[in-house]
Scaffold this active site. Structure first.
Site, PDB file in Angstrom:
ATOM      1  N   SER A   1     -11.701   0.488  -6.020  1.00 53.67           N
ATOM      2  CA  SER A   1     -10.352   1.011  -5.892  1.00 53.67           C
ATOM      3  C   SER A   1      -9.311  -0.015  -6.307  1.00 53.67           C
ATOM      4  CB  SER A   1     -10.098   1.479  -4.467  1.00 53.67           C
ATOM      5  OG  SER A   1     -10.082   0.363  -3.613  1.00 53.67           O
ATOM      6  N   LYS A   2      -8.131   0.491  -6.416  1.00 58.74           N
ATOM      7  CA  LYS A   2      -6.963  -0.238  -6.877  1.00 58.74           C
ATOM      8  C   LYS A   2      -6.849  -1.673  -6.352  1.00 58.74           C
ATOM      9  CE  LYS A   2      -2.074   0.884  -7.162  1.00 58.74           C
ATOM     10  NZ  LYS A   2      -1.057   1.890  -6.856  1.00 58.74           N
ATOM     11  N   ARG A   3      -7.041  -1.823  -5.055  1.00 61.25           N
ATOM     12  CA  ARG A   3      -6.799  -3.130  -4.446  1.00 61.25           C
ATOM     13  C   ARG A   3      -7.923  -4.138  -4.660  1.00 61.25           C
ATOM     14  NH1 ARG A   3      -1.957  -3.667  -2.030  1.00 61.25           N
ATOM     15  NH2 ARG A   3      -1.028  -1.629  -1.738  1.00 61.25           N
TER      16      ARG A   3
END
Length: 519
Positions: A275-277
Site C-alpha cells: 500500500s501507499k505508505r
RNA sequence: GGUCCGUUGGUCAAUCGGUUAAGACGCUUCCCUUUCACGGAAGAAUGAGGGGUUCGAUUCCCCUACGGACUACCA
C-alpha cells in the site's frame, strides 16, 4: 442474424485490451504492472491496448491524478493505441464521465427485461437494514430475501413507483439476482471459478446522481469498445460473476471478454497488499513518479526521482508475477512482448524485493551508455553550479557506472571528480599514514612537476620512483594515494583516475592532502 | 463472520506423476584486485500439516492450518 452470430463465434476477434484506472490518486506500481501486462499481451497478440479513465465517482476526483497516470505510463514506455493521453480512436470518448449519457439505456434495458429494479431506500434505511441483519447474525446483503423488505419497484405498487420517479425522488437501479444460481466462468490464470448468487447481492448499477457504477460502466464500455480480454487485479475476482451476469442479461454473452485476474503485489515484510505508505517506510517507491498530494502536500517518492531507469522498472515489474520459464532475467521490452503469455502468470501474490529491484537497476545502469549517464549527471552538476566538459563527465561515468545501483549515486560515488575532498577516509589514514608519508607525497609532487606530460603511465612511473626513494612498498602506500586524491577508500583504478583529473588537479589534491592530513 | 483465491529456500521462482527439487536476488567462504565494484568458484537454505489416489507424489483429490482479496449509491 444467425449467420452473423455464428460468424462472430468462429471468427478470431482482434485482440483488444484496456487499462482502466480510476483517477483517485497516483498510480500504484501494482496498477503499473496491470497496465504493463495488458500492454505486453496486446503487443504479443498484435492487438490494441487502450486507456480508459473510470471516473464515475465524482466525489473521489483528485486533481492531477489523471495526468500523473498518463505521464507515468509514458515515462515507462507503456504506450496505448487509443485512449486518454494517447489520442482518440473510433470509440471516443474514453473518460466515463464524458460517456455518461450512454449508460442509462442499458440500465433501462435491464429494467425492461426484468433483470433490474428501481430502489428508493435512503442511506439510513440501508444502514438500518444492515444493522438488523447483523444483529440476527445473518449476512447483511441486499439480496433476494432482503429486497422484499425494502422500498423498491418489486415491493412497491407500480403506480407508486411511477409517482416517486416523476416527483424526482432519488433512486438507484439495482441488478436483480436469481436467488440461487451457480455462476461459473473461466479465468485465464486460475481456471474455472464458481460462485453462487446466494453469496452475492443486488449491486447498484446506476446511482442516484445519474452515473453508472463501475460494474455497469465497465461492462458497457468493454462491450462497446470491443474488448476481448479483461486483465485486471485479483481484487476484482469476487465481482467477476456479477459482470458475467451483466453480459448475459444484456445479451452479450457470446462476445464476453475472457477474464484474467492477476495476483496481488504484497508488502516486502509481513503480509498484506502493498500500500501507499509502505514504500517510503521501507525504502523503496510504490509510485512510478514522485507525487505531491494536492490536499495534504504530502510527498511520496517515485521510481523516476529515485534514480531507477524505466527499462529496469519494466523488467522487474514484469517478473513480479510472471516468468518466462527459462533462466533469462534481463529482457528488453521487445523480448518481453515476445515471451509474454497469460499462462505463465502465477496465481499467488508476490512480495516486492528491494534487493532484487536494485540488482535489476544495476544491470541496466551498467549497460547504459556513458553519454546517457553523463546527461543525467550533468543536470545535477549544473544544479550545483559546476561546469565540466561533456567529454570529462562521460569519462567519469564510464569509470564509476559499475559501482552504482541508482542514477543519483553517480554524484554520491563520483563527486570527487568535480570537487576537492572535504575529508579523508579515516580508516585508511589511521592504518597507513606515517612519518614517511609526507615525504613520499612531496617526492611525487616534485617528480610530476618536473615532467611536461602527464598520463596514467607517467604518473605511475613517478609514483614508483618516489616509493623506491623512500623505501616504501606499493602495498603500504597505494591506497593512501587513493585517499589523498579522492578522499575515499574505494573507486576506479588510481592512475586512470588521476589521468582523468589531469596534472593540475592531481598536484592540487596531493598538496591539499599534505596540508590537511596531520597525525 | 461469510464467500472466493492462494500456499516450493529469507525473496522472486522452474518443475505441467518418476529430477541429486533448476536458476536469480540476498547471505557466507574463497579466488582475482591497492580499494570498492565487476567477474569467477564453492556453500548454507525450500515442497505448511494430515489423509487419500497411484507401482510412484512438490505435481491429482479431500480435510485442516495459515495468508490474502472481496463483502459501499468506491473503483
Amino acid at each position: 442474424m444467425i449467420i452473423f452470430i455464428f460468424a462472430t463465434l468462429i471468427m478470431e476477434r482482434r485482440v483488444r485490451v484496456r487499462f482502466a484506472p480510476s483517477p483517485t490518486g497516483p498510480l500504484h506500481i501494482g496498477g503499473v504492472r496491470t497496465a504493463l501486462y495488458n500492454y505486453l499481451f496486446a503487443k504479443k497478440n498484435n492487438g490494441d491496448f487502450l486507456i480508459r479513465i473510470e471516473d464515475t465517482d465524482q466525489t473521489r476526483y483528485v486533481p492531477g491524478a489523471e495526468n500523473y497516470i498518463i505521464e507515468s505510463l509514458k515515462w515507462l514506455g507503456i504506450t496505448a493505441n487509443e485512449g486518454v493521453g494517447f489520442g482518440d480512436g473510433e470509440h471516443a470518448p474514453y473518460r466515463q464521465s464524458e460517456r455518461k449519457p450512454m449508460y442509462k439505456q442499458y440500465a433501462m434495458q435491464l429494467l425492461e427485461s426484468g433483470h433490474a429494479y428501481y430502489a428508493f431506500d435512503t442511506a439510513e434505511e440501508l444502514d438500518a437494514m444492515r444493522e438488523r441483519l447483523k444483529a440476527s447474525n445473518v449476512d447483511s446483503k441486499y439480496d433476494a430475501i432482503t429486497r422484499m423488505a425494502m422500498k423498491n419497484s418489486i415491493t412497491l405498487p407500480a403506480d407508486e413507483v411511477q409517482r416517486r420517479i416523476e416527483s424526482g425522488e432519488p433512486y438507484v437501479i439495482r441488478i436483480k439476482l436469481p436467488k440461487k444460481e451457480d455462476i461459473k466462468f473461466h479465468d485465464e490464470i486460475r481456471g474455472w471459478v464458481n460462485i453462487n448468487t446466494a453469496q452475492m447481492d443486488d449491486k447498484v448499477l446506476y446511482k442516484s446522481d445519474g452515473m453508472p457504477t463501475y460494474h455497469l460502466a465497465n461492462v458497457v464500455d468493454d462491450y462497446l469498445m470491443k474488448i476481448t480480454h479483461v486483465i485486471r487485479g485479483e481484487e476484482w475476482l469476487p465481482s467477476a460473476p456479477l459482470h458475467v451476469l451483466l453480459y448475459r442479461y444484456l445479451g452479450w454473452e457470446e462476445v464476453m471478454p475472457k477474464f484474467a485476474h492477476l495476483p496481488l503485489l504484497l508488502k516486502p515484510e509481513g503480509n498484506g497488499k502493498l500500500s501507499k505508505r509502505d514504500g517510503d517506510r521501507l525504502g523503496f517507491p510504490v509510485f512510478p513518479l514522485e507525487w505531491k498530494d494536492p490536499f495534504t502536500n504530502e510527498i511520496s517518492s517515485g521510481y523516476r526521482e529515485s534514480g531507477y531507469l524505466p527499462e529496469a522498472v519494466i523488467n522487474l515489474l514484469a517478473f513480479l508475477g510472471w516468468n518466462p520459464g527459462t533462466t533469462q532475467e534481463i529482457f528488453t521490452k521487445d523480448e518481453l512482448i515476445n515471451a509474454f503469455s497469460l499462462e505463465r502468470v502465477s496465481k499467488s501474490g508476490a512480495k516486492f524485493d528491494l534487493n532484487k529491484a536494485k540488482w535489476f537497476n544495476h544491470q541496466y545502469i551498467k549497460h547504459t551508455t556513458n553519454a546517457a549517464l553523463a546527461e543525467a549527471l550533468n543536470k545535477e552538476l549544473t544544479n550545483k553550479g559546476l561546469i565540466f566538459s561533456t567529454e570529462y563527465v562521460e569519462k567519469v561515468c564510464g569509470l564509476i557506472k559499475e559501482k552504482i545501483n541508482f542514477i543519483k549515486e553517480l554524484w554520491e560515488v563520483g563527486n570527487y571528480f568535480f570537487i576537492d575532498p572535504v575529508s579523508f577516509d579515516e580508516g585508511v589514514i589511521a592504518k597507513r599514514w606515517n612519518d614517511k608519508s609526507p615525504l613520499v607525497i612531496q617526492d611525487i609532487i616534485q617528480l610530476v612537476r618536473s615532467h611536461s606530460d602527464f598520463s596514467a603511465g607517467s604518473f605511475e612511473t613517478d609514483y614508483n620512483e618516489a616509493l623506491q626513494k623512500n623505501g616504501v612498498t606499493n602495498k603500504e602506500f597505494l591506497q593512501l594515494l587513493r585517499v589523498c586524491l579522492s578522499g575515499v577508500a574505494g573507486g576506479p583504478p588510481i592512475f586512470e583516475m588521476a589521468e582523468l583529473f589531469g596534472k593540475e588537479i592531481t598536484l592540487k589534491r596531493l598538496q591539499l592532502a599534505l596540508d590537511t592530513i596531520r597525525k
